[in-house]
Enzyme design. Structure first.
Site, short mmCIF file in Angstrom:
data_model
loop_
_atom_site.label_atom_id
_atom_site.label_comp_id
_atom_site.label_asym_id
_atom_site.label_seq_id
_atom_site.Cartn_x
_atom_site.Cartn_y
_atom_site.Cartn_z
N HIS A 67 1.33 58.57 51.26
CA HIS A 67 0.55 58.05 49.55
C HIS A 67 0.16 57.28 49.46
CE1 HIS A 67 4.98 58.95 47.88
NE2 HIS A 67 4.22 60.47 48.77
N ASP B 176 5.99 58.21 52.09
CA ASP B 176 6.26 56.86 51.12
C ASP B 176 4.36 55.90 51.80
OD1 ASP B 176 5.98 54.69 48.90
OD2 ASP B 176 7.55 55.96 48.68
#
Ligand SMILES: *[C@@H]1O[C@H](CO)[C@@H](O)[C@H](O)[C@H]1NC(C)=O
Ligand SMILES: *[C@@H]1O[C@H](CO)[C@@H](O)[C@H](O)[C@H]1NC(C)=O
Ligand SMILES: *[C@@H]1O[C@H](CO)[C@@H](O)[C@H](O)[C@H]1NC(C)=O
Length: 394
Positions: free
Chosen positions: A242, A219
């Site tokens: 991310h 993430d």
């Protein structure tokens, strides 16, 4: 100096030194002396807690020593306040969480809170999250009881150094209320497809520097939640993951503003996003201002530069109603490298409160060896220098 004076001074010096050595010695609490087995199977959490209580209450400065070896620990909470500065020395030690999610009742594995001048040096914290990600039980972290590896709350004037966090079940490191603190040389690892494993999550703190670190996860590498203020990030390598992400903001009423984020001299490799600011549509009002992204090298990043005020990943939000999150004074400068998506610069601002004073300067992001493109909605960026792609004169 006469002889009496000399002897008096010598005796006095000897006394002081003895006291210093004795207190220093007494103030190192080894978890092995508190019953830790270090066999990697026995729960050494209670021993760590006993050692913490003694170190925390002991004459300052004191330390808790986790000697080299492999330990297992269930969830533990190490609370302050302490008598004075405390150091947790874990160089060469690996601490493993049990892999079974059922062994946790709260959303943290190791919690430390309310300490002024805490230092943590070294240690590998292995969350053993593989089974948990597979179960995909948790789509929305806010309602989850999935443990964060290290939850560091209200640790002011502190230093977290040479720490490794691997395979956390949820976020790796969550910092809240750690004003005036530093994170140095931290290494965070989890696979690119692991769920919700943000590297470092920051919220409600003023003054934090993160330097010389490496974050590869499933993430956000670093996520900035409400109330993140005066955060400096330098020389951090991110990817997979991310990217660096401000938000999501505006989901709850009365969130604190995010202001003063300085991210410099970082690399982002093979990540889904590069540098991003996101907010929910139909949100509560809050402000994001004074954000600087500068000197960043991207390699194969899908959305290198992104403001997304219509962020709605799980279709749980009302699209159409504009975000009330006001974004202003944002600089994207000297960001270079390769985009893995055609649209390298995407500024999707709110129709209700358009972005103000966004500068885009000296960008060079190529796509498949050619130029990439840009898109802007409700933003009129100030364009400086030479930019590839050309910015929003479609
Ligand atoms: C963080 O870095 C900034 C800029 O380099 C510096 O002014 C500040 O004092 C640093 N803060 C801490 C807590 O080290
Ligand atoms: C970026 O950091 C590297 C070390 O990682 C250093 O050599 C270089 O000078 C830095 N560049 C800038 C622009 O600060
Ligand atoms: C952008 O980068 C490409 C590839 O590195 C290079 O060939 C080109 O000259 C650069 N353009 C500018 C304007 O800096």
């Amino acid at each position: 100096m006469d002889q009496d004076g000399y002897i008096q001074r010598a005796v006095c010096w000897l006394f002081v030194t003895t006291v210093l050595i004795t207190t220093n010695h007494a103030a190192v609490v080894n978890i092995k002396t508190k019953g830790a087995k270090g066999d990697g199977i026995t729960d050494d959490g209670p021993a760590i807690l006993r050692a913490w209580k003694e170190a925390c209450a002991g004459a300052a400065p004191s330390s808790l020593l986790i000697p080299p070896g492999t330990y297992m620990s269930l969830a533990i909470e190490l609370p302050g306040p302490c008598t004075g500065p405390v150091e947790i020395m874990a160089k060469g030690a690996t601490i493993k969480a049990p892999p079974e999610l059922a062994k946790f009742t709260k959303d943290s594995w190791i919690t430390i809170r309310n300490v002024d001048r805490l230092t943590i040096t070294g240690g590998v914290f292995d969350g053993q999250g593989q089974e948990t990600w597979k179960a995909k039980k948790c789509k929305d972290t806010t309602s989850c009881q999935i443990p964060v590896n290290l939850r560091l709350s209200k640790l002011k004037n502190s230093l977290f150094k040479d720490i490794t966090s691997i395979n956390s079940k949820n976020f790796h490191i969550a910092l809240r209320g750690c004003d005036n603190s530093r994170v140095e040389n931290v290494n965070i690892e989890a696979p690119g497809n692991s769920i919700n494993t943000d590297g470092i999550h920051i919220a409600k703190l003023n003054g934090l520097n993160i330097t010389n670190s490496k974050i590869g996860t499933g993430d956000d590498c670093i996520s900035f939640g409400e109330g993140s203020k005066n955060v400096h990030i330098e020389r951090v390598a991110c990817g997979p993951g991310h990217g660096f992400s401000i938000g999501s903001l505006g989901k709850y009423p009365n969130e604190e503003p995010v202001e003063g984020i300085f991210l410099r001299n970082c690399t982002i490799t093979g990540a889904v996003n590069g540098v991003r600011i996101k907010s929910w549509p139909d949100s509560h009002p809050v402000t994001v201002s004074n954000i600087h992204f500068e000197d960043i090298i991207m390699t194969g990043v899908t959305n290198p530069i992104l403001i997304d005020q219509e962020y709605c990943p799980h279709k749980t939000c009302k699209k159409g109603a504009p975000s009330k999150v006001k974004i202003s004074n944002v600089r994207f400068r000297k960001i270079r490298g390769t985009s893995a998506g055609k649209v390298a610069i995407k500024l999707i601002c709110s129709a209700g409160v358009p972005c103000e004073n966004v500068e885009v300067a000296d960008i060079n992001l190529t796509f498949n060896g050619g130029p990439s493109t840009s898109e802007c909605y409700n933003a009129k960026p100030k364009v400086v220098g030479q930019n590839v792609p050309g910015v929003c004169h479609a």
